[in-house]
Scaffold this motif. Structure first.
Motif, PDB file in Angstrom:
ATOM      1  N   ARG A  30       0.780  -1.281  -0.208  1.00 20.77           N
ATOM      2  CA  ARG A  30      -0.010   0.081   0.039  1.00 20.77           C
ATOM      3  C   ARG A  30       0.792   1.312  -0.083  1.00 20.77           C
ATOM      4  N   ALA A  31       1.868   1.301   0.664  1.00 17.50           N
ATOM      5  CA  ALA A  31       2.761   2.371   0.831  1.00 17.50           C
ATOM      6  C   ALA A  31       3.541   2.485  -0.509  1.00 17.50           C
ATOM      7  N   ALA A  32       3.946   1.577  -1.154  1.00 19.55           N
ATOM      8  CA  ALA A  32       4.652   1.485  -2.522  1.00 19.55           C
ATOM      9  C   ALA A  32       3.612   2.298  -3.371  1.00 19.55           C
ATOM     10  N   TYR A  33       2.294   1.636  -3.380  1.00 16.37           N
ATOM     11  CA  TYR A  33       1.256   2.258  -4.342  1.00 16.37           C
ATOM     12  C   TYR A  33       0.979   3.871  -4.300  1.00 16.37           C
ATOM     13  N   SER A  34       1.096   4.108  -2.935  1.00 13.20           N
ATOM     14  CA  SER A  34       1.004   5.417  -2.609  1.00 13.20           C
ATOM     15  C   SER A  34       1.853   6.342  -3.047  1.00 13.20           C
ATOM     16  N   ALA A  35       3.261   5.731  -2.794  1.00 10.69           N
ATOM     17  CA  ALA A  35       4.336   6.500  -3.296  1.00 10.69           C
ATOM     18  C   ALA A  35       4.468   6.807  -4.786  1.00 10.69           C
ATOM     19  N   ALA A  36       3.890   5.569  -5.444  1.00 12.55           N
ATOM     20  CA  ALA A  36       3.907   5.612  -7.067  1.00 12.55           C
ATOM     21  C   ALA A  36       3.184   6.665  -7.570  1.00 12.55           C
ATOM     22  N   GLN A  37       1.969   6.865  -6.728  1.00 11.94           N
ATOM     23  CA  GLN A  37       0.717   7.601  -7.065  1.00 11.94           C
ATOM     24  C   GLN A  37       1.460   9.151  -7.001  1.00 11.94           C
ATOM     25  N   ASP A  38       2.138   9.443  -5.878  1.00 14.78           N
ATOM     26  CA  ASP A  38       2.734  10.730  -5.497  1.00 14.78           C
ATOM     27  C   ASP A  38       3.857  11.266  -6.490  1.00 14.78           C
ATOM     28  N   ALA A  39       4.483  10.063  -7.073  1.00 10.79           N
ATOM     29  CA  ALA A  39       5.782  10.189  -8.011  1.00 10.79           C
ATOM     30  C   ALA A  39       5.088  10.540  -9.480  1.00 10.79           C
ATOM     31  N   ALA A  40       3.815   9.987  -9.602  1.00  8.14           N
ATOM     32  CA  ALA A  40       3.504  10.300 -10.933  1.00  8.14           C
ATOM     33  C   ALA A  40       2.975  11.742 -11.000  1.00  8.14           C
ATOM     34  N   ASP A  41       2.207  12.227  -9.798  1.00  5.70           N
ATOM     35  CA  ASP A  41       1.761  13.674  -9.811  1.00  5.70           C
ATOM     36  C   ASP A  41       2.879  14.369  -9.807  1.00  5.70           C
ATOM     37  N   ALA A  42       4.056  14.396  -9.035  1.00  5.89           N
ATOM     38  CA  ALA A  42       5.241  15.191  -9.203  1.00  5.89           C
ATOM     39  C   ALA A  42       5.887  15.154 -10.522  1.00  5.89           C
ATOM     40  N   ARG A  70       1.097  10.741 -16.922  1.00  2.23           N
ATOM     41  CA  ARG A  70       0.741  10.554 -15.357  1.00  2.23           C
ATOM     42  C   ARG A  70      -0.353   9.247 -15.253  1.00  2.23           C
ATOM     43  N   GLU A  71      -1.155   9.123 -16.353  1.00  2.42           N
ATOM     44  CA  GLU A  71      -2.062   8.134 -16.256  1.00  2.42           C
ATOM     45  C   GLU A  71      -1.709   6.989 -16.499  1.00  2.42           C
ATOM     46  N   HIS A  72      -0.495   6.896 -17.469  1.00  2.00           N
ATOM     47  CA  HIS A  72       0.203   5.477 -17.472  1.00  2.00           C
ATOM     48  C   HIS A  72       0.812   5.073 -16.255  1.00  2.00           C
ATOM     49  N   SER A  73       1.572   5.918 -15.341  1.00  2.00           N
ATOM     50  CA  SER A  73       2.297   5.879 -14.354  1.00  2.00           C
ATOM     51  C   SER A  73       1.473   5.490 -13.149  1.00  2.00           C
ATOM     52  N   LYS A  74       0.306   6.105 -12.954  1.00  3.05           N
ATOM     53  CA  LYS A  74      -0.787   5.757 -11.954  1.00  3.05           C
ATOM     54  C   LYS A  74      -1.419   4.420 -12.292  1.00  3.05           C
ATOM     55  N   GLN A  75      -1.752   4.047 -13.506  1.00  2.63           N
ATOM     56  CA  GLN A  75      -2.575   2.783 -13.803  1.00  2.63           C
ATOM     57  C   GLN A  75      -1.535   1.644 -13.672  1.00  2.63           C
ATOM     58  N   ASP A  76      -0.384   1.753 -14.057  1.00  2.27           N
ATOM     59  CA  ASP A  76       0.975   0.946 -14.104  1.00  2.27           C
ATOM     60  C   ASP A  76       1.067   0.587 -12.264  1.00  2.27           C
ATOM     61  N   ALA A  77       0.789   1.545 -11.310  1.00  2.92           N
ATOM     62  CA  ALA A  77       0.849   1.318 -10.056  1.00  2.92           C
ATOM     63  C   ALA A  77      -0.129   0.713  -9.346  1.00  2.92           C
TER      64      ALA A  77
END
Length: 183
Positions: A30-42, A70-77
């Protein structure tokens, strides 16, 4: 009797440790998922800032590409987090929509028949990507519909290319498209 209690205690201990390990794995996932979401936004904010130097359609394309990335990164996460075929198919569909938005924006710089062909190719690409996502779910009805959609999209692209021609050449082009795509 005493041996049975010792073995039972060991089994309970192992089960408790595995449960704790699973809970820790879920938390880290869950933490990795959240970090990936934040990285995609950044990354999106950084890419979006680069677009400010551009103007006109170039800027619009840049913004759409940043959103698609961003969408690709979030969806991959999301796929990595959920690890289900349904999540994978959903992610690929969202990515197809994002890629379609970019392609449509690129078509805006064109005019006339070239723009029509570009838009139909973009739609065909989206249909193909969505069809592939459905195929990953292995739903037989979705497969049949997807094949039909892809064939229809390719046929429309072929007819749009024929629109640039006139007379007998246009008729020959349309006939060839019908024959090639079984329409």
């Amino acid at each position: 009797m005493r041996i049975k209690k010792i073995i039972a205690g060991m089994i309970i201990g192992v089960a408790a440790c595995s449960g704790a390990s699973l809970a820790l794995a879920a938390d880290s996932s869950r933490a990795a998922y959240s970090a990936a979401q934040d990285a995609a936004d950044a990354a999106y904010k950084a890419d979006r800032a680069k677009c400010d130097a551009l103007s006109g359609n170039g800027k619009d394309v840049c913004v759409k590409e940043a959103k698609a990335t961003r969408e690709h990164s979030k969806q991959d996460a999301k796929v990595e987090y959920k690890k289900t075929p349904k999540a994978l198919a959903s992610a690929r569909k969202s990515e197809a929509d994002a890629d379609y938005a970019v392609a449509r924006e690129k078509c805006d710089s064109l005019a006339g028949n070239a723009k029509d062909v570009c838009l139909k190719q973009a739609k065909a690409g989206q249909s193909d990507a969505i069809a592939n996502a459905d195929k990953q779910l292995d739903i037989s009805k979705a497969k049949a519909d997807a094949r039909e959609e892809r064939a229809d999209a390719r046929y429309k692209v072929a007819l749009a290319k024929c629109d640039a021609l006139a007379g007998a050449a246009k008729d020959d082009c349309a006939s060839a498209a019908k024959a090639e795509l079984n329409k």
